[in-house]
Scaffold this motif. Structure first.
Motif, short mmCIF file in Angstrom:
data_model
loop_
_atom_site.label_atom_id
_atom_site.label_comp_id
_atom_site.label_asym_id
_atom_site.label_seq_id
_atom_site.Cartn_x
_atom_site.Cartn_y
_atom_site.Cartn_z
N ASP A 1 -36.06 -109.20 66.51
CA ASP A 1 -35.59 -107.99 65.84
C ASP A 1 -36.70 -106.93 65.77
O ASP A 1 -36.44 -105.73 65.91
CB ASP A 1 -35.11 -108.32 64.43
N PHE A 2 -37.94 -107.38 65.56
CA PHE A 2 -39.05 -106.44 65.53
C PHE A 2 -39.20 -105.75 66.88
O PHE A 2 -39.36 -104.53 66.95
CB PHE A 2 -40.35 -107.16 65.16
N ALA A 3 -39.16 -106.52 67.97
CA ALA A 3 -39.29 -105.94 69.31
C ALA A 3 -38.14 -104.97 69.59
O ALA A 3 -38.35 -103.91 70.20
CB ALA A 3 -39.32 -107.05 70.36
N THR A 4 -36.95 -105.31 69.13
CA THR A 4 -35.80 -104.41 69.32
C THR A 4 -35.98 -103.13 68.53
O THR A 4 -35.70 -102.03 69.03
CB THR A 4 -34.50 -105.12 68.90
N GLU A 5 -36.45 -103.24 67.29
CA GLU A 5 -36.68 -102.06 66.46
C GLU A 5 -37.73 -101.14 67.09
O GLU A 5 -37.58 -99.91 67.09
CB GLU A 5 -37.14 -102.47 65.06
N VAL A 6 -38.80 -101.73 67.61
CA VAL A 6 -39.85 -100.93 68.26
C VAL A 6 -39.26 -100.17 69.45
O VAL A 6 -39.51 -98.97 69.62
CB VAL A 6 -41.02 -101.84 68.72
N THR A 7 -38.48 -100.85 70.27
CA THR A 7 -37.89 -100.22 71.44
C THR A 7 -36.96 -99.08 71.05
O THR A 7 -37.00 -97.99 71.65
CB THR A 7 -37.13 -101.27 72.27
N ARG A 8 -36.14 -99.30 70.05
CA ARG A 8 -35.22 -98.24 69.60
C ARG A 8 -35.97 -97.06 69.04
O ARG A 8 -35.59 -95.90 69.25
CB ARG A 8 -34.26 -98.81 68.57
N ARG A 9 -37.06 -97.32 68.33
CA ARG A 9 -37.82 -96.23 67.75
C ARG A 9 -38.52 -95.41 68.84
O ARG A 9 -38.61 -94.19 68.74
CB ARG A 9 -38.84 -96.76 66.74
N ILE A 10 -39.02 -96.09 69.87
CA ILE A 10 -39.61 -95.37 71.00
C ILE A 10 -38.57 -94.47 71.65
O ILE A 10 -38.84 -93.31 71.98
CB ILE A 10 -40.19 -96.36 72.02
N GLU A 11 -37.37 -94.99 71.84
CA GLU A 11 -36.31 -94.20 72.46
C GLU A 11 -35.90 -93.03 71.59
O GLU A 11 -35.53 -91.96 72.08
CB GLU A 11 -35.10 -95.10 72.75
N ASP B 1 -45.37 -91.48 70.70
CA ASP B 1 -46.48 -91.02 69.86
C ASP B 1 -46.58 -91.75 68.53
O ASP B 1 -47.66 -91.89 67.97
CB ASP B 1 -46.34 -89.52 69.59
N TRP B 2 -45.47 -92.21 68.00
CA TRP B 2 -45.50 -92.81 66.66
C TRP B 2 -46.31 -94.10 66.63
O TRP B 2 -46.74 -94.55 65.56
CB TRP B 2 -44.08 -93.10 66.17
N LEU B 3 -46.57 -94.71 67.79
CA LEU B 3 -47.31 -95.96 67.82
C LEU B 3 -48.69 -95.82 67.18
O LEU B 3 -49.23 -96.76 66.61
CB LEU B 3 -47.49 -96.46 69.26
N CYS B 4 -49.28 -94.65 67.32
CA CYS B 4 -50.63 -94.43 66.79
C CYS B 4 -50.68 -93.05 66.15
O CYS B 4 -51.51 -92.22 66.50
CB CYS B 4 -51.67 -94.58 67.88
N ALA B 5 -49.77 -92.84 65.19
CA ALA B 5 -49.59 -91.52 64.61
C ALA B 5 -50.83 -91.02 63.86
O ALA B 5 -51.04 -89.82 63.71
CB ALA B 5 -48.38 -91.53 63.66
N SER B 6 -51.67 -91.94 63.38
CA SER B 6 -52.84 -91.52 62.63
C SER B 6 -53.98 -91.07 63.54
O SER B 6 -55.01 -90.60 63.07
CB SER B 6 -53.33 -92.66 61.73
N HIS B 7 -53.82 -91.19 64.85
CA HIS B 7 -54.84 -90.79 65.80
C HIS B 7 -54.16 -89.98 66.89
O HIS B 7 -52.94 -89.96 67.02
CB HIS B 7 -55.52 -92.01 66.43
N TYR B 8 -54.97 -89.29 67.69
CA TYR B 8 -54.38 -88.65 68.87
C TYR B 8 -53.83 -89.74 69.77
O TYR B 8 -54.52 -90.72 70.04
CB TYR B 8 -55.42 -87.82 69.62
#
Length: 560
Positions: free
Chosen positions: A508-518, A523-530
């Motif tokens: 479920d975590f992997a699915t959530e990550v994929t949906r959020r990327i889509e 960019d949200w993967l490392c939002a606190s940095h460039y």
């Protein structure tokens, strides 16, 4: 926003100043007329990582044809093409962008909006003499080298006709690949390889096509003809669901065929030779991996008990053997939702693959149930398998399809194999083919790294190692992580698990990550940095990478 002429003048004035004075160029957006440049991160000294650039060009200047912008996947292909073109334009210079392989991937280095605006993320090594600024050279970079590369990569309106033609071919190749994957789903196939495909690569360390290689030709009994949006009618080798064995002599192309199927989970660029090779996206290559970590994985499908009473339904180790590591890899793939396993006997644990009758009689306390005794149960549970087997005929009894390779020529040996099995059946025991049992799912917990309160480190080295603070994660066995930018993304995804407060299954975590990327982009993967240069990994690879993280904390859920 300030005029670019001011940037060039400023760089000239900074000549011979201390290196830290470069920070002055990072405070503004510099307007070049057709595009803007932000230096979003200025390197602190000449030996620090390169400075980051954010370049924006409007749709009216870029001139990307509207017909190519309609679909999100088309924009992925456009962005991939621009990244490659910019990389060629800046090769061996002070400006760079994340390198691209043969696959078309969703990348953070270039973004293309629905209306055709382009945002490009690149790096520049700001020049120095010792620790003093070489301002005149820096001015040349921002006045000549960088603008020329931007126009070479992004100007489809005024640029050469070949640029637009190549972009169109790139998008069309991607579109045809997506149509092929849809065809697989509609016709109960797991892979398709078009006639004329060049599968052989230059070498084990080069993914470029081998010149003068033998092109693929499929036998009539395994051939399908597909009508694609741009390539038209295409004939090719169609591999159905079920159990497929690839057989033949050594060095005759068995592993080459499997490797092409393995890489078919991604679209490929024009000229690669595998543009019209497609595999179901969840396919997972599994192999033995001595010494890997296992975290709470259910390997009881293959291993019933271990010395010292280790629980094989919730198996932990920091140093797995060949058999336990491959059993774990299979179970993790199934847990992640894969319904196609890809296996090469050359990289497998023999005792997990086969066990002949003599050894069964001689050793009757063996805790390992080999895959050959489980593969039909997996098939009944909807899991297909493609195996390269050159040294054992035990899988022929279970095989639905047998593909033969002879000097890279493909033959359908299914009927011949069945006749052989009828004359020489493999002895089986009545309890060796149970239905595929459901596996326990693992639930993620926050996993402290032991460096709380300190500056976190998140990075990847090539496609083989992730670094999380002081912990290294070996992902070298994940052969379908094909781009260093995918590994970088996996490192940030594992970082997200470290700080997660929710209890969620790994799948479920992997699915959530994929949906959020889509939904939100990479960019949200490392939002606190460039955002570093990252590319989208597959959900099955996310689960596989997490499973190799030694500090991971999990609990299992009951079987359903």
């Amino acid at each position: 926003m300030r005029d670019a002429d001011r940037l060039i003048s400023l760089l000239h004035r900074l000549d011979a100043k201390p290196y830290g004075a470069y920070k002055q160029i990072g405070d503004d957006t510099w307007d070049y007329g057709d595009f803007t440049i932000n230096v979003t991160k200025v390197q602190s000294d000449p030996y620090a990582p390169a400075s980051h650039l954010r370049i924006r060009m409007g749709a009216d200047v870029a001139g990307i044809p509207n017909s190519l912008l309609k679909e999100p996947q088309g924009r992925v292909a456009i962005a991939d093409f621009i990244a490659r073109t910019f990389a060629r334009a800046t090769r061996r210079g002070p400006v760079s962008i994340a390198p691209c392989g043969q696959e078309i991937l969703n990348r953070s280095s270039v973004k293309v909006t629905e209306c055709g605006d382009v945002e490009l993320r690149a790096c520049v090594h700001l020049p120095a003499r010792g620790r003093r600024i070489k301002g005149h050279e820096a001015a040349r970079i921002f006045d000549e080298i960088l603008p020329d590369a931007i126009y070479d990569a992004c100007d489809f309106l005024e640029g050469p006709e070949s640029l637009s033609a190549n972009l169109t071919a790139h998008v069309y190749a991607h579109t045809d690949y997506l149509a092929l994957t849809s065809y697989l789903a509609e016709h109960d196939l797991v892979a398709f390889l078009a006639d004329g495909s060049i599968l052989a690569r230059v070498s084990g360390i080069s993914d470029l096509p081998l010149e003068r290689a033998i092109a693929l030709t499929s036998p009539d009994t395994l051939a399908h003809t597909v009508r694609l949006p741009h390539a038209g009618l295409v004939r090719g080798l169609a591999i159905p669901k079920g159990i497929t064995t690839i057989v033949g002599g050594g060095y005759h192309g068995k592993s080459t065929l499997l490797n092409a199927i393995e890489r078919g989970v991604y679209p490929h660029i024009p000229g690669d030779g595998r543009e019209l090779v497609a595999t179901v996206p969840h396919a997972m290559k599994v192999k033995a991996e001595d010494g890997r970590a296992c975290r709470g994985v259910d390997i009881s499908l293959f291993i019933s008990d271990l010395p010292r009473g280790s629980d094989t339904t919730h198996f932990f180790t920091d140093n797995a053997s060949g058999s336990t590591s491959q059993a774990a890899a299979i179970s993790e793939a199934l847990e992640a939702g894969s319904q196609l396993l890809l296996i090469d006997e050359d990289t497998s644990a023999t005792n997990l693959m086969i066990r002949d009758e003599r050894m069964r009689v001689l050793v009757d306390t063996e805790p390992i149930t080999p895959l050959v005794d489980r593969i039909e149960g997996l098939r009944s549970g909807g899991v297909s398998t493609i195996l390269v087997m050159g040294g054992s005929g035990d899988y022929l009894d279970a095989a639905d399809t047998v593909i033969g390779l002879d000097h890279y020529a493909v033959a359908d040996l299914t009927e011949r194999a069945r006749e052989l099995c009828a004359r020489h059946p493999r002895p089986t025991r009545p309890d060796t083919e149970p239905p595929h049992p459901p596996l326990r799912s693992r639930v993620l917990h926050a996993s402290p790294t032991g460096t709380e309160g300190k500056r976190p480190k998140t990075s990847a080295k090539g496609t083989h190692t992730l670094t999380l603070d002081r912990t290294s994660i070996d992902i070298s066995a994940l052969e379908q992580v094909v781009d260093p930018a995918q590994a970088e993304a996996l490192a940030w995804i594992v970082r997200a698990v470290v700080s997660t407060k929710r209890h969620v299954t790994m799948r479920d975590f992997a699915t959530e990550v994929t949906r959020r990327i889509e939904r939100e982009g990479l960019d949200w993967l490392c939002a606190s940095h460039y955002p570093p240069h990252v590319a989208q990994p597959r959900p099955v690879d996310i689960v596989a990478a997490l499973s190799r993280y030694r500090a991971l904390r999990v609990q299992d859920t009951p079987r359903t």
